[in-house]
Design a protein around this motif. Structure first.
Motif, PDB file in Angstrom:
ATOM      1  N   PHE A 148     -54.357 -34.834 -39.201  1.00  0.00           N
ATOM      2  CA  PHE A 148     -54.131 -33.679 -40.071  1.00  0.00           C
ATOM      3  C   PHE A 148     -52.816 -33.833 -40.839  1.00  0.00           C
ATOM      4  O   PHE A 148     -52.730 -33.467 -42.003  1.00  0.00           O
ATOM      5  CB  PHE A 148     -54.156 -32.371 -39.273  1.00  0.00           C
ATOM      6  N   LYS A 149     -51.798 -34.350 -40.175  1.00  0.00           N
ATOM      7  CA  LYS A 149     -50.515 -34.595 -40.859  1.00  0.00           C
ATOM      8  C   LYS A 149     -50.700 -35.615 -41.979  1.00  0.00           C
ATOM      9  O   LYS A 149     -50.148 -35.464 -43.062  1.00  0.00           O
ATOM     10  CB  LYS A 149     -49.461 -35.096 -39.869  1.00  0.00           C
ATOM     11  N   LYS A 150     -51.494 -36.643 -41.716  1.00  0.00           N
ATOM     12  CA  LYS A 150     -51.725 -37.704 -42.685  1.00  0.00           C
ATOM     13  C   LYS A 150     -52.400 -37.183 -43.962  1.00  0.00           C
ATOM     14  O   LYS A 150     -52.146 -37.691 -45.047  1.00  0.00           O
ATOM     15  CB  LYS A 150     -52.586 -38.799 -42.056  1.00  0.00           C
ATOM     16  N   HIS A 162     -54.346 -22.532 -44.355  1.00  0.00           N
ATOM     17  CA  HIS A 162     -53.380 -21.524 -44.779  1.00  0.00           C
ATOM     18  C   HIS A 162     -52.206 -22.263 -45.414  1.00  0.00           C
ATOM     19  O   HIS A 162     -51.182 -22.502 -44.754  1.00  0.00           O
ATOM     20  CB  HIS A 162     -52.899 -20.686 -43.594  1.00  0.00           C
ATOM     21  N   GLY A 163     -52.383 -22.685 -46.654  1.00  0.00           N
ATOM     22  CA  GLY A 163     -51.328 -23.434 -47.327  1.00  0.00           C
ATOM     23  C   GLY A 163     -51.056 -24.754 -46.635  1.00  0.00           C
ATOM     24  O   GLY A 163     -51.918 -25.615 -46.573  1.00  0.00           O
ATOM     25  N   ILE A 164     -49.864 -24.887 -46.062  1.00  0.00           N
ATOM     26  CA  ILE A 164     -49.463 -26.133 -45.401  1.00  0.00           C
ATOM     27  C   ILE A 164     -49.832 -26.149 -43.913  1.00  0.00           C
ATOM     28  O   ILE A 164     -49.467 -27.057 -43.181  1.00  0.00           O
ATOM     29  CB  ILE A 164     -47.944 -26.370 -45.552  1.00  0.00           C
ATOM     30  N   MET A 165     -50.604 -25.137 -43.480  1.00  0.00           N
ATOM     31  CA  MET A 165     -50.997 -25.037 -42.077  1.00  0.00           C
ATOM     32  C   MET A 165     -52.518 -25.109 -41.932  1.00  0.00           C
ATOM     33  O   MET A 165     -53.241 -24.469 -42.693  1.00  0.00           O
ATOM     34  CB  MET A 165     -50.516 -23.721 -41.466  1.00  0.00           C
ATOM     35  N   ALA A 166     -52.982 -25.882 -40.968  1.00  0.00           N
ATOM     36  CA  ALA A 166     -54.393 -25.930 -40.608  1.00  0.00           C
ATOM     37  C   ALA A 166     -54.534 -25.238 -39.259  1.00  0.00           C
ATOM     38  O   ALA A 166     -53.800 -25.540 -38.320  1.00  0.00           O
ATOM     39  CB  ALA A 166     -54.876 -27.369 -40.505  1.00  0.00           C
ATOM     40  N   ARG A 167     -55.462 -24.288 -39.180  1.00  0.00           N
ATOM     41  CA  ARG A 167     -55.713 -23.576 -37.912  1.00  0.00           C
ATOM     42  C   ARG A 167     -57.096 -23.976 -37.422  1.00  0.00           C
ATOM     43  O   ARG A 167     -58.104 -23.697 -38.054  1.00  0.00           O
ATOM     44  CB  ARG A 167     -55.646 -22.059 -38.112  1.00  0.00           C
ATOM     45  N   ILE A 168     -57.133 -24.664 -36.297  1.00  0.00           N
ATOM     46  CA  ILE A 168     -58.383 -25.171 -35.741  1.00  0.00           C
ATOM     47  C   ILE A 168     -58.964 -24.144 -34.784  1.00  0.00           C
ATOM     48  O   ILE A 168     -58.270 -23.604 -33.931  1.00  0.00           O
ATOM     49  CB  ILE A 168     -58.145 -26.494 -34.989  1.00  0.00           C
ATOM     50  N   GLU A 169     -60.266 -23.888 -34.933  1.00  0.00           N
ATOM     51  CA  GLU A 169     -60.994 -23.011 -34.022  1.00  0.00           C
ATOM     52  C   GLU A 169     -62.096 -23.833 -33.364  1.00  0.00           C
ATOM     53  O   GLU A 169     -62.885 -24.472 -34.059  1.00  0.00           O
ATOM     54  CB  GLU A 169     -61.631 -21.838 -34.765  1.00  0.00           C
ATOM     55  N   VAL A 170     -62.128 -23.849 -32.064  1.00  0.00           N
ATOM     56  CA  VAL A 170     -63.219 -24.441 -31.294  1.00  0.00           C
ATOM     57  C   VAL A 170     -63.636 -23.397 -30.266  1.00  0.00           C
ATOM     58  O   VAL A 170     -62.860 -22.478 -29.965  1.00  0.00           O
ATOM     59  CB  VAL A 170     -62.804 -25.763 -30.593  1.00  0.00           C
TER      60      VAL A 170
END
Length: 71
Positions: free
Chosen positions: A47-49, A18-26
């Motif tokens: 993820f920041k890297k 989502h743009g500058i956000m990563a949403r992890i689903e496990v």
């Protein structure tokens, strides 16, 4: 991104961008494993890297059709 999660034992996963956000689903059974301090920091830093400013964990867990909820 996915390789990092797979290498750390998360075989069923998804990352929504989502743009500058990563949403992890496990899966719900793996949420506590991902949230452990060492694992959480390791994944966050990777993820920041690669450019995400925010890295989140979906507390509902991995599920099919989750993007349809907004339709």
């Amino acid at each position: 991104m996915f390789v990092l999660l797979i290498e750390n034992g998360f075989l069923e996963e998804r990352v929504r961008m989502h743009g500058i956000m990563a949403r992890i689903e496990v899966p719900a059974r793996d949420i506590m494993k991902l949230a452990e301090d060492t694992m959480r920091e390791k994944i966050y830093e990777k993820f920041k890297k690669i450019g995400f400013l925010f890295v989140t964990l979906d507390l509902k867990g991995y599920r099919l059709g989750s993007m349809n909820a907004t339709l």
